[in-house]
Design an enzyme around this catalytic site. Sequence first.
Site, PDB file in Angstrom:
ATOM      1  N   GLU A 171     -10.490  11.923  15.841  1.00 39.92           N
ATOM      2  CA  GLU A 171     -10.149  12.001  14.626  1.00 39.92           C
ATOM      3  C   GLU A 171     -10.174  10.356  14.248  1.00 39.92           C
ATOM      4  OE1 GLU A 171      -9.189  14.800  13.122  1.00 39.92           O
ATOM      5  OE2 GLU A 171      -9.100  16.077  14.926  1.00 39.92           O
ATOM      6  N   CYS A 191      -4.775   7.471   7.585  1.00 36.96           N
ATOM      7  CA  CYS A 191      -6.334   7.887   7.581  1.00 36.96           C
ATOM      8  C   CYS A 191      -6.453   8.575   6.446  1.00 36.96           C
ATOM      9  CB  CYS A 191      -6.318   8.816   8.893  1.00 36.96           C
ATOM     10  SG  CYS A 191      -5.204  10.010   9.051  1.00 36.96           S
TER      11      CYS A 191
HETATM   12  P1  NAD Z   1      -8.271   1.481  16.316  1.00 33.08           P
HETATM   13  O1  NAD Z   1      -9.810   2.318  16.422  1.00 33.08           O
HETATM   14  O2  NAD Z   1      -8.576   0.087  16.438  1.00 33.08           O
HETATM   15  O3  NAD Z   1      -7.668   1.904  17.989  1.00 33.08           O
HETATM   16  C1  NAD Z   1      -7.550   3.281  18.062  1.00 33.08           C
HETATM   17  C2  NAD Z   1      -7.059   3.178  19.630  1.00 33.08           C
HETATM   18  O4  NAD Z   1      -7.995   3.328  20.461  1.00 33.08           O
HETATM   19  C3  NAD Z   1      -6.108   2.221  20.229  1.00 33.08           C
HETATM   20  O5  NAD Z   1      -5.182   3.021  21.230  1.00 33.08           O
HETATM   21  C4  NAD Z   1      -7.107   1.319  20.910  1.00 33.08           C
HETATM   22  O6  NAD Z   1      -6.699   0.689  22.007  1.00 33.08           O
HETATM   23  C5  NAD Z   1      -8.111   2.156  21.321  1.00 33.08           C
HETATM   24  N1  NAD Z   1      -9.717   1.842  21.386  1.00 33.08           N
HETATM   25  C6  NAD Z   1     -10.174   1.032  20.592  1.00 33.08           C
HETATM   26  N2  NAD Z   1     -11.657   0.933  21.206  1.00 33.08           N
HETATM   27  C7  NAD Z   1     -11.857   1.743  22.302  1.00 33.08           C
HETATM   28  C8  NAD Z   1     -12.834   1.938  23.136  1.00 33.08           C
HETATM   29  N3  NAD Z   1     -13.978   1.536  22.977  1.00 33.08           N
HETATM   30  N4  NAD Z   1     -12.362   2.867  24.053  1.00 33.08           N
HETATM   31  C9  NAD Z   1     -11.169   3.409  24.190  1.00 33.08           C
HETATM   32  N5  NAD Z   1     -10.242   3.286  23.456  1.00 33.08           N
HETATM   33  C10 NAD Z   1     -10.345   2.426  22.500  1.00 33.08           C
HETATM   34  O7  NAD Z   1      -7.695   2.203  15.362  1.00 33.08           O
HETATM   35  P2  NAD Z   1      -6.423   1.374  14.694  1.00 33.08           P
HETATM   36  O8  NAD Z   1      -6.546   0.283  13.963  1.00 33.08           O
HETATM   37  O9  NAD Z   1      -5.219   1.508  15.809  1.00 33.08           O
HETATM   38  O10 NAD Z   1      -5.890   2.798  13.410  1.00 33.08           O
HETATM   39  C11 NAD Z   1      -6.473   2.780  12.075  1.00 33.08           C
HETATM   40  C12 NAD Z   1      -7.687   3.830  12.269  1.00 33.08           C
HETATM   41  O11 NAD Z   1      -7.405   4.967  12.668  1.00 33.08           O
HETATM   42  C13 NAD Z   1      -8.319   4.003  10.903  1.00 33.08           C
HETATM   43  O12 NAD Z   1      -9.497   4.100  10.921  1.00 33.08           O
HETATM   44  C14 NAD Z   1      -7.394   5.274  10.526  1.00 33.08           C
HETATM   45  O13 NAD Z   1      -8.349   6.013   9.574  1.00 33.08           O
HETATM   46  C15 NAD Z   1      -7.644   5.990  11.918  1.00 33.08           C
HETATM   47  N6  NAD Z   1      -6.727   7.144  11.952  1.00 33.08           N
HETATM   48  C16 NAD Z   1      -7.334   8.440  11.778  1.00 33.08           C
HETATM   49  C17 NAD Z   1      -6.593   9.644  12.134  1.00 33.08           C
HETATM   50  C18 NAD Z   1      -6.984  10.952  11.786  1.00 33.08           C
HETATM   51  O14 NAD Z   1      -6.526  12.012  12.352  1.00 33.08           O
HETATM   52  N7  NAD Z   1      -8.216  11.121  11.399  1.00 33.08           N
HETATM   53  C19 NAD Z   1      -5.127   9.557  12.115  1.00 33.08           C
HETATM   54  C20 NAD Z   1      -4.863   8.031  12.248  1.00 33.08           C
HETATM   55  C21 NAD Z   1      -5.513   7.079  12.231  1.00 33.08           C
END
Ligand code: NAD
Length: 501
Positions: A253, A287
């Site tokens: 997601e 998001c």
């Molecule tokens: P992010 O991608 O920076 O981090 C999300 C999570 O992934 C964190 O827990 C982080 O530690 C982990 N992570 C990062 N890189 C990783 C890797 N290589 N391997 C494993 N884990 C990893 O996102 P953020 O800044 O916390 O959140 C904002 C983003 O999330 C926006 O792009 C938003 O649109 C998206 N989002 C999407 C949904 C949806 O349902 N589509 C819901 C909420 C947020």
Amino acid sequence: MQHSDLLSRLGLELPAGGSGLAVRSPVDGASLGTVPVTAASEIPDIAARSQRAFEAWRNVPAPRRGELVRLLGEELRAAKEDLGRLVTLEMGKIVQEGLGEVQEMIDICDFAVGLSRQLYGLTIASERPGHAMRETWHPMGPCAVISAFNFPVAVWSWNAALALVCGDPVIWKPSEKTPLTALACQRIFERAVARFGSDAPADLLIVVNGGRDVGEALVASPLVPIVSATGSTRMGREVSVKVAERFGRSILELGGNNAMIVAPTADLEMAVRAIVFSAVGTCGQRCTTLRRLIVHKDVRDALLPRLKAAYASVSIGNPLEAGVLVGPLNDKGAFEGMQRALEQAKADGGVVTGGERALADQYADAWYVKPAIVEMPAQTDIVRHETFAPILYVLTYETLEEAIALQNAVPQGLSSCIFTTDIREAETFLSAAGSDCGIANVNIGPSGAEIGGAFGGEKETGGGRESGSDSWKAYMRRQTATVNYSKALPLAQGIKFEIMG
Ligand code: NAD
């Protein structure tokens, strides 16, 4: 701010100082405490513990597993006010949205309880005489949930409620920006387990706080067959490759660059309200935030002044206070990212209204902004990029085909909508040649999805995966079983091996 009462009601006794993740509130920049972290090197042991939990939990009948989720829903109802407030403190969204997030958790628990009695497979007419064929859905194994900072608790529950009724234990790696709310959920879950009884094995839910390295270790673990990751498109690309390398299953997601088309027959009053709610709510950190407005040339001049007036009246401030609609950005990095995007938009010929820092005198260590409207001459690269801040780009169109092409011409296809009272336009937008997003709405903004529908999902990942509809199938494995109740053993079509006697 003094929040120790709230934390202790949620069962969070944090060590003063020490090493770990330092948590600060985006509301005013104040420290909320330090949370112990899990090292990436501990993940193999943790995955093995979860695997042991799986071996017991998969044998508990699904409706009984549903009972645990029913109790979780009850505990969430009891903790709603406190947990919602903690979401506001740790993430910065207004209290109503913090409470709304907890309500989504309760709703998905209700959904999952019913689901625990409906994990249906098909029965299939066999082409072989004396044979019966049926599908059974079985639990898969530990499910890793990696979640984003902006929905610190709801995303976990969308996954966990389904995974648990499907027979899968959960290992949760929350965002490093929101570890406290995750620990609070763990306490709430423990209360449900205590009421449930001894057929819940230890380690059904393990919370691992830490940075990206902890997420990477989970993604790499062969003992974790399902990885549900919510976050940026960058993260999704990295996770999907790593999980695919070991034939694991990923549920992704990711980011959104959501648009609204405002057609000539749109009810502009409704449209303005929907635009403001979905573009500035949560300070543009959903998001499903509305990021692109694609307006027909004949209504642009009627719409834009009303929209700018509505933006000017939006209350920005402390999200814990009643009447505030827009709280802070999460951190300084988010503010700087927003300013860079606005500079680039200006360089591309955009005209910017708003976007500057707000309340800096009152909150020197927090990052409040005025939401921005940017009138663009074209859909340039910066418009096609998801900047996680309240920036609304405005584009103009002449034909519906052109509007749909603009809306689809971004790499992030999460949510979309059209405002029109023309049924032909509405149905075209929803047709195979219309919106390419996982969520497509008519006369409703792009944000605020219900748990009953499959949520999220980029267009690259095939639409919504988490939450409602038949998403549960992603948490289970399908087995097709054939039973031969005849006395013959057909080897292949036309060839039979008769058992004598
Ligand atoms: P992010 O991608 O920076 O981090 C999300 C999570 O992934 C964190 O827990 C982080 O530690 C982990 N992570 C990062 N890189 C990783 C890797 N290589 N391997 C494993 N884990 C990893 O996102 P953020 O800044 O916390 O959140 C904002 C983003 O999330 C926006 O792009 C938003 O649109 C998206 N989002 C999407 C949904 C949806 O349902 N589509 C819901 C909420 C947020």
